[in-house]
Design an enzyme around this catalytic site. Sequence first.
Site, PDB file in Angstrom:
ATOM      1  N   LYS A  64      10.337  -0.285  -3.276  1.00 24.90           N
ATOM      2  CA  LYS A  64       8.938  -0.064  -3.652  1.00 24.90           C
ATOM      3  C   LYS A  64       8.809  -0.446  -5.125  1.00 24.90           C
ATOM      4  O   LYS A  64       9.041   0.379  -6.007  1.00 24.90           O
ATOM      5  CB  LYS A  64       8.540   1.392  -3.424  1.00 24.90           C
ATOM      6  CG  LYS A  64       8.250   1.731  -1.965  1.00 24.90           C
ATOM      7  CD  LYS A  64       7.826   3.172  -1.786  1.00 24.90           C
ATOM      8  CE  LYS A  64       6.322   3.337  -1.754  1.00 24.90           C
ATOM      9  NZ  LYS A  64       5.725   2.976  -0.449  1.00 24.90           N
TER      10      LYS A  64
HETATM   11  C1  LIG Z   1       5.449   2.965   0.904  1.00 23.34           C
HETATM   12  C2  LIG Z   1       5.127   1.842   1.814  1.00 23.34           C
HETATM   13  C3  LIG Z   1       5.046   2.015   3.204  1.00 23.34           C
HETATM   14  C4  LIG Z   1       5.171   3.350   3.878  1.00 23.34           C
HETATM   15  O1  LIG Z   1       6.407   3.963   3.641  1.00 23.34           O
HETATM   16  P1  LIG Z   1       6.568   5.526   3.786  1.00 23.34           P
HETATM   17  O2  LIG Z   1       7.979   5.775   3.424  1.00 23.34           O
HETATM   18  O3  LIG Z   1       6.271   5.862   5.194  1.00 23.34           O
HETATM   19  O4  LIG Z   1       5.597   6.148   2.858  1.00 23.34           O
HETATM   20  C5  LIG Z   1       4.812   0.890   3.985  1.00 23.34           C
HETATM   21  N1  LIG Z   1       4.649  -0.329   3.430  1.00 23.34           N
HETATM   22  C6  LIG Z   1       4.698  -0.521   2.096  1.00 23.34           C
HETATM   23  C7  LIG Z   1       4.508  -1.881   1.554  1.00 23.34           C
HETATM   24  C8  LIG Z   1       4.941   0.554   1.256  1.00 23.34           C
HETATM   25  O5  LIG Z   1       5.010   0.348  -0.060  1.00 23.34           O
END
Ligand SMILES: *Cc1c(COP(=O)(O)O)cnc(C)c1O
Length: 305
Positions: free
Chosen positions: A159
């Site tokens: 992320k």
């Molecule tokens: C954070 C995110 C998600 C969802 O992830 P979770 O762990 O379920 O919160 C999906 N796609 C992207 C691009 C993200 O940044």
Amino acid sequence: MQENGSSVWLNGSLIPWHEAKVSLHAHTLHYGLGVFEGVRYYKTVDGHTAVFRLADHIKRLYASAHIVGLNIPYPSTEITGATLELVRRNAFEEGYIRHLVFLDEGVMGIYAEQNPVSVAISTWKWGAYLGQEGKDLGARLMTSTFVRQHVNASMTKAKVCGQYVNSVLAKWEAIKHGFDEALMLDVEGFVAEASGENAFIVREGVLKTPPLMGVLPGITRDSIMAIAKEAGFTIKEERLTRDELYIADEMFLCGTAAEVTPVRELDGRRVGNGEVGKVTRFLSERFHDVVQAKIERYKGWLTLI
Ligand SMILES: *Cc1c(COP(=O)(O)O)cnc(C)c1O
């Protein structure tokens, strides 16, 4: 605007929200090399507060930092403890936690490996991410004209702050065209995910979602798959085309912010019968039971405050 928690944790100290300052020359503010996490905490049936899958989120935070070459200058036990202390201090019954790891002030060139790495943790109150209507009736999506970045252009297992420019472009375009959210395709034209959520469809009783190859490994995605598997569903992780979504019986998005949000329309075409599907409703309700500690076997996912 959302209601922010009154305290934040910044580089080892719990301080009031308005005292948390960042330098104008923080490297990440200019170039986007930072990583973050989003975690939710919930009020449980017996009146406690529980953070959902905190250990997994902290693990991914360190993995994200590792992928982009940032060294978090605190052990994960300290970040975990600080998170719990902050949630306790800010005293919302339910809320969202944001961990942000960023490259701070130092040299302003692109090569800034010596700049200090800062860590912030903050909280806010967050309701239904795609609106209560989206949650209750289903969201309306458009396939974005912006392509999800290639796996060698961005790091899909991390992320990363700057990667969100791609998501923001897609999301803003979707909203400007009157939709709630953008569906993003990969460089080869297969379904990747939404701007910040993973996507699932249900067809003839089988759950399908794109493989982890080019999408973020969502913790909600993983939770939904575990819940669905336990309930006896077949789950296939396979490449999907946009027209397979058009003829799906059901579709939904999932992520920490969006939780489980049904999709009722894609590119002006009704998905299924245009209502929240049976499987989607079941998984959504089950997910909410899990986060509220109503189901014994999933209590291991909860950290009580
Ligand atoms: C954070 C995110 C998600 C969802 O992830 P979770 O762990 O379920 O919160 C999906 N796609 C992207 C691009 C993200 O940044």
